[in-house]
Design an enzyme around this catalytic site. Structure first.
Site, PDB file in Angstrom:
ATOM      1  N   ASN A  62       0.849  -1.193   0.000  1.00  0.00           N
ATOM      2  CA  ASN A  62       0.000   0.000   0.000  1.00  0.00           C
ATOM      3  C   ASN A  62       0.885   1.243   0.000  1.00  0.00           C
ATOM      4  O   ASN A  62       1.955   1.271   0.589  1.00  0.00           O
ATOM      5  CB  ASN A  62      -1.006  -0.010   1.151  1.00  0.00           C
ATOM      6  N   GLU A  64       0.384   5.223   0.678  1.00  0.00           N
ATOM      7  CA  GLU A  64      -0.497   6.281   1.155  1.00  0.00           C
ATOM      8  C   GLU A  64      -0.013   7.645   0.682  1.00  0.00           C
ATOM      9  O   GLU A  64       1.108   7.797   0.202  1.00  0.00           O
ATOM     10  CB  GLU A  64      -0.581   6.249   2.682  1.00  0.00           C
ATOM     11  N   GLU A  75      -2.896  -4.565  -3.258  1.00  0.00           N
ATOM     12  CA  GLU A  75      -3.416  -5.463  -4.286  1.00  0.00           C
ATOM     13  C   GLU A  75      -3.461  -4.776  -5.641  1.00  0.00           C
ATOM     14  O   GLU A  75      -3.063  -5.337  -6.662  1.00  0.00           O
ATOM     15  CB  GLU A  75      -4.831  -5.943  -3.934  1.00  0.00           C
ATOM     16  N   CYS A 115     -10.464  -3.007  -4.354  1.00  0.00           N
ATOM     17  CA  CYS A 115      -9.526  -4.053  -4.782  1.00  0.00           C
ATOM     18  C   CYS A 115     -10.272  -5.280  -5.287  1.00  0.00           C
ATOM     19  O   CYS A 115      -9.885  -5.889  -6.289  1.00  0.00           O
ATOM     20  CB  CYS A 115      -8.585  -4.432  -3.641  1.00  0.00           C
TER      21      CYS A 115
END
Length: 161
Positions: A62, A64, A75, A115
């Protein structure tokens, strides 16, 4: 009017050690990359590893951003990279793991709705299921034979015709 019951089948492993060779290797990579996630705001790190039918493995974490909607889940980082670098190569499976900064992530963490929709699109496009494995930082691991086990009435391109 008729009532239709939808059901899904999942496999639940008590822990990571119960996974077989391919699943164990893929989840190990997801765990390894999880710590490289850029998650300074949520401190919730997610790692993903994708196995392609040609044997290539793609990882993602991930990412951010202070403007929250600008971030991207692990994902989608991995699946979009796979689609860009290996167009036409089917995705066989994806392993996902998530860890909260306080170490409380002991329950399996499944993919968010965005996702799920992105993975569904690839599954529909390639016309073969994508196996999914997901876990928290530790604890149980859930395995599904297809994204459709998590999103049985998935929206797809056929609705746009």
């Amino acid at each position: 009017m008729q009532e239709v019951k939808l059901s899904s089948t999942i496999k639940v492993f008590d822990n990571f050690d119960e996974l077989d060779g391919d699943d164990s290797s893929l989840m190990s990579l997801a765990i390894e990359v999880r710590d490289t996630a850029y998650a300074p705001y949520s401190t919730f790190k997610v790692g993903a590893a994708i196995l392609l039918e040609n044997g290539e493995i793609i990882t993602g974490t991930n990412q951010e951003n202070a403007a929250y909607p600008s971030g991207l889940c692990a994902e989608r980082v991995a699946i979009f990279y796979a689609g860009a670098q290996y167009p036409g190569v089917a995705i066989k499976k994806i392993a996902i793991t998530a860890a909260a900064s306080d170490g409380s992530s002991t329950e399996p963490v499944s993919s968010c709705g965005a996702c799920r929709q992105s993975i569904a699109e690839y599954e529909q496009k390639q016309k073969t299921p994508i196996e999914m494995l997901f876990m928290g930082e530790t604890g149980k691991v859930i395995k599904t034979a297809s994204l459709l086990d998590l999103l049985p009435l998935a929206f797809g391109a056929d609705y746009l015709k």
